[in-house]
Design a protein around this motif. Sequence first.
Motif, PDB file in Angstrom:
ATOM      1  N   UNK A 145       2.953   0.243  -5.021  1.00 42.87           N
ATOM      2  CA  UNK A 145       3.335   1.650  -5.155  1.00 42.87           C
ATOM      3  C   UNK A 145       2.198   2.586  -4.754  1.00 42.87           C
ATOM      4  N   UNK A 146       0.987   2.276  -5.184  1.00 46.72           N
ATOM      5  CA  UNK A 146      -0.155   3.105  -4.806  1.00 46.72           C
ATOM      6  C   UNK A 146      -0.383   3.082  -3.297  1.00 46.72           C
ATOM      7  N   UNK A 147      -0.303   1.902  -2.704  1.00 51.34           N
ATOM      8  CA  UNK A 147      -0.509   1.777  -1.265  1.00 51.34           C
ATOM      9  C   UNK A 147       0.561   2.543  -0.490  1.00 51.34           C
ATOM     10  N   UNK A 148       1.795   2.499  -0.970  1.00 52.87           N
ATOM     11  CA  UNK A 148       2.887   3.209  -0.294  1.00 52.87           C
ATOM     12  C   UNK A 148       2.684   4.725  -0.338  1.00 52.87           C
ATOM     13  N   UNK A 149       1.971   5.175  -1.339  1.00 46.12           N
ATOM     14  CA  UNK A 149       1.750   6.606  -1.484  1.00 46.12           C
ATOM     15  C   UNK A 149       0.520   7.148  -0.769  1.00 46.12           C
ATOM     16  N   UNK A 150      -0.235   6.269  -0.116  1.00 46.37           N
ATOM     17  CA  UNK A 150      -1.414   6.742   0.609  1.00 46.37           C
ATOM     18  C   UNK A 150      -0.991   7.599   1.794  1.00 46.37           C
ATOM     19  N   UNK A 151      -1.733   8.668   2.025  1.00 43.95           N
ATOM     20  CA  UNK A 151      -1.363   9.518   3.175  1.00 43.95           C
ATOM     21  C   UNK A 151      -1.712   8.814   4.475  1.00 43.95           C
ATOM     22  N   UNK A 152      -0.917   9.027   5.513  1.00 50.14           N
ATOM     23  CA  UNK A 152      -1.288   8.483   6.830  1.00 50.14           C
ATOM     24  C   UNK A 152      -2.527   9.227   7.313  1.00 50.14           C
ATOM     25  N   UNK A 153      -3.354   8.544   8.071  1.00 47.81           N
ATOM     26  CA  UNK A 153      -4.561   9.219   8.564  1.00 47.81           C
ATOM     27  C   UNK A 153      -4.280  10.016   9.782  1.00 47.81           C
TER      28      UNK A 153
END
Length: 153
Positions: A145-153
Amino acid sequence: MMKNTAQTNQPDASLMDDVAEQCLLTRTRTISRVITSIYDNELRPYGLTSSQFSLLVRIVRMKGASRADLARASHQERSTSTRNLQVVLNEGWAEEVMPEKGRSRPIKISAAGTELLNAAGPAWRAAQVKATRLLGEQGVASLVGLAAGLPPE
């Protein structure tokens, strides 16, 4: 505000306690090293590291991305990504396609890379089971869940 510790020549004990007991960076890096070693150990018989395996999967999924696109997708600096990519290219697991026009040179998986991914797939699955056992289902769900919520660079 910086605490003046120069007079005692000792680090701020409260800060040291906070870092030792609660630092998110320290915790995530430790977890990352432990999880990485699980995958590296499983993939080693195939001559692969976990970083190389992940990069090959990213190359397949991105279907001809540029070096810069691959770096952005992995949240890495371009120089780090290029270093990792160079090994994959040198091993013949991927190839950089030279365009007839333009400057962008897409990276594509090679036949050898496809064969390697398919052969190493069961080792990745074994690592996934070990990592899941270590983190627990709730830990895995939180991490995904945390990884899915990371903003794209």
